[in-house]
Design a protein around this motif. Structure first.
Motif, mmCIF file in Angstrom:
data_model
loop_
_atom_site.group_PDB
_atom_site.id
_atom_site.type_symbol
_atom_site.label_atom_id
_atom_site.label_comp_id
_atom_site.label_asym_id
_atom_site.label_seq_id
_atom_site.Cartn_x
_atom_site.Cartn_y
_atom_site.Cartn_z
ATOM 1 N N ASN A 92 0.849 -1.187 0.000
ATOM 2 C CA ASN A 92 0.000 0.000 0.000
ATOM 3 C C ASN A 92 0.887 1.240 0.000
ATOM 4 O O ASN A 92 1.547 1.544 0.984
ATOM 5 C CB ASN A 92 -0.912 0.004 1.226
ATOM 6 N N ILE A 93 0.883 1.952 -1.139
ATOM 7 C CA ILE A 93 1.739 3.130 -1.297
ATOM 8 C C ILE A 93 0.907 4.332 -1.760
ATOM 9 O O ILE A 93 1.415 5.246 -2.408
ATOM 10 C CB ILE A 93 2.898 2.850 -2.277
ATOM 11 N N GLY A 94 -0.372 4.328 -1.422
ATOM 12 C CA GLY A 94 -1.237 5.439 -1.800
ATOM 13 C C GLY A 94 -0.797 6.757 -1.178
ATOM 14 O O GLY A 94 -0.198 6.799 -0.103
ATOM 15 N N GLN A 95 -1.077 7.853 -1.872
ATOM 16 C CA GLN A 95 -0.762 9.213 -1.433
ATOM 17 C C GLN A 95 0.736 9.458 -1.260
ATOM 18 O O GLN A 95 1.135 10.383 -0.555
ATOM 19 C CB GLN A 95 -1.510 9.546 -0.137
ATOM 20 N N CYS A 96 1.541 8.621 -1.882
ATOM 21 C CA CYS A 96 2.988 8.878 -1.940
ATOM 22 C C CYS A 96 3.228 9.589 -3.274
ATOM 23 O O CYS A 96 3.512 8.960 -4.303
ATOM 24 C CB CYS A 96 3.778 7.572 -1.852
#
Length: 402
Positions: A344-348
Motif C-alpha cells: 500500500n503506497i497510496g498518497q505517496c
C-alpha cells in the motif's frame, strides 16, 4: 410423462432421511435455513438438527418478551449471540442459553455496570468471547465482575469503552489467565501502569495475562515507550499489536518490540514520532514480522525502506501510505523483499512509473496494491504491474489518466 417424473422427483426429496436433509441445509446461509424450516413439517424438524446451525451466530433484536425464543435457540444448538438492540434484562439473555460461548453486545449503548452485575452472578465456564465495543457506560467495576465469573474468556473486545482505566486492567490481570485477544481501542484513560498489569510486572499485581497473542491499543494516547517495554518483557507470546494513533510512542519504544521473537504484525499508523530510525531497529532485531503499517508517518522515507530491505525478510504486507518515499526507496525494497503480496503506497506523490516498473519486475507474488492519489504515475507504469498474474486488487482512486 413429464408430470409423473416431476412428481416422482418431489416424492424422492420428501422421503430423504432427516439426517440427510440436515446435512444439505447446513450449507445454506442463515436466512435460507429459516426459510426451509417453513416449507413443511419434515423440513422444519430437520432444521432442528444441531449440525444445521453449527457455528452460526444468531443476531437478535431483544425488544419484547418472547418465551419461545431462547428454548428454540437452545434446541438448535446455538451458542453464539449478537444482540443488535437490547430493551430487556441482560440476565434473561445469559440465563436463557446456559451453554453460551460467544456474546456480542457491541453498540448496545444502554448496557451498564448494573446490568452486567445482574447478569453475571455465577461462573459461566462456556463463555470464551465477549464483545462490549462501544458500550460506553461500562466502567472498571464490570471488568472486576467479568474477571470473577468468566475465567475461561479468550477474547475481550473493549474498543470505545472510554471509562475504563488502568485499575480495570489490573482486575483483568487477576482473573483472565486464558485471555488471548484484548482490544482497548480508544480507551484513553489507560496508562503505562495498566499495560504493566497485563504484563504481570507490577509488584502488587497478579501474574498478568501472559497468554495474550493479540493486543489492540489504537488511540490510547497516554501510552508511552514504557508500555512497549512492559509488553516486550511480559507478553512474550504476543503475535500482533496495534499502536496506531499512539502519538507518544517513539523510535526508542520500537527497539523493545524488535526484541520480540513471536511478534508478526505491527500497526504504527499515524504514530507521528516514528521515523526511519525505528524501522532500522526493527530490521536489526531480525524479527519475523510479516505485516507492518507505518502509513501517515511522515518521518518515514527512503532510508526506512532500505532498512526494511536489509532485515525484514519475512515481510509479506507493507503499508507506507502518505510516507515521504520515492522511486529509489521502492527500488531497493522490492529487489530484496520480493515475496511481498500486499503493498500500500497510496498518497505517496513522489512515486512515478519507475516505481511501478521496479514492482512489475520483482514482486511476482503481489496480490494487492494501493495507488490511491499517486498522481505522477501513468498508463505506461500501470501496464507493467497489470502483467502480474497474481494481482487481484488495484486501487487507483484520484488517479487521472496521463
Amino acid at each position: 410423462m413429464e408430470t409423473q417424473t416431476a412428481r416422482g422427483h418431489d416424492s424422492n426429496i420428501s422421503c430423504l432421511f432427516p439426517e440427510i436433509l440436515a446435512i444439505i441445509f447446513s450449507y445454506l446461509d442463515v436466512r435460507d435455513k429459516g426459510r426451509v424450516a417453513q416449507v413443511c413439517v419434515a423440513w422444519r424438524n430437520a432444521t432442528y438438527n444441531r449440525i444445521v446451525w453449527r457455528g452460526v451466530e444468531a443476531k437478535l433484536h431483544l425488544r419484547r418478551a418472547n418465551p419461545s425464543l431462547f428454548p428454540s435457540l437452545v434446541k438448535r444448538g446455538i451458542r453464539k449471540i449478537q444482540v443488535l438492540s437490547l430493551r430487556r434484562s441482560l440476565r434473561e439473555v445469559i440465563g436463557g442459553i446456559p451453554c453460551l460461548e460467544s456474546l456480542n453486545l457491541s453498540g448496545c449503548y444502554n448496557v451498564t455496570d448494573i446490568g452486567l452485575a445482574q447478569a453475571f452472578v455465577q461462573e459461566w465456564p462456556h463463555i470464551t468471547v465477549l464483545d462490549l465495543s462501544l458500550c460506553k457506560q461500562i466502567k472498571d467495576e464490570s471488568l472486576g465482575r467479568i474477571a470473577q465469573f468468566l475465567k475461561n474468556l479468550e477474547v475481550l473486545e473493549l474498543g470505545g469503552c472510554c471509562n475504563i482505566t488502568s485499575i480495570g486492567l489490573r482486575l483483568i490481570a487477576w482473573g483472565l489467565k486464558k485471555l488471548k485477544r484484548l482490544n482497548l481501542r480508544s480507551c484513553r484513560n489507560i496508562s503505562d501502569d495498566g499495560i504493566g498489569h497485563l504484563a504481570g510486572l507490577c509488584p502488587d499485581a497478579a501474574e498478568g495475562n501472559l497468554e495474550l497473542e493479540h493486543l489492540g491499543l489504537q488511540d490510547c494516547q497516554k501510552l508511552t515507550d514504557q508500555s512497549l517495554k512492559h509488553v516486550s518483557v511480559g507478553l512474550t507470546n504476543l503475535k500482533t499489536i496495534n499502536l496506531s494513533f499512539c502519538g507518544s510512542v517513539t523510535d526508542s519504544g520500537i527497539k523493545y518490540l524488535a526484541k520480540m521473537a513471536s511478534l508478526q504484525e505491527i500497526n504504527l499508523r499515524s504514530c507521528d514520532n516514528i521515523s526511519d530510525i525505528g524501522l532500522g531497529y526493527l530490521s536489526e532485531g531480525g524479527s519475523r514480522i510479516s505485516a507492518l503499517d507505518v502509513s501517515f508517518c511522515d518521518r518515514v522515507g527512503d532510508q526506512g525502506l532500505i532498512f526494511l530491505s536489509q532485515g525484514l525478510f519475512s515481510l509479506r504486507s507493507l503499508s507506507v501510505c502518505a510516507c515521504n518515499i520515492g522511486d529509489d526507496g521502492i527500488g531497493r525494497l522490492v529487489r530484496t523483499l520480493h515475496d511481498l503480496t500486499t503493498l500500500n503506497i497510496g498518497q505517496c506523490n513522489r512515486l512515478t512509473d519507475r516505481s511501478l516498473s521496479h514492482i512489475g519486475d520483482h514482486l511476482k507474488n503481489l496480490k494487492s496494491i494501493d495507488l490511491y492519489g499517486c498522481t505522477k504515475i501513468s498508463t505506461v507504469g500501470l501496464e507493467r504491474i497489470m502483467q502480474l498474474r497474481t494481482l487481484t486488487t488495484l486501487n487507483l482512486g484520484l488517479w487521472h489518466k496521463r
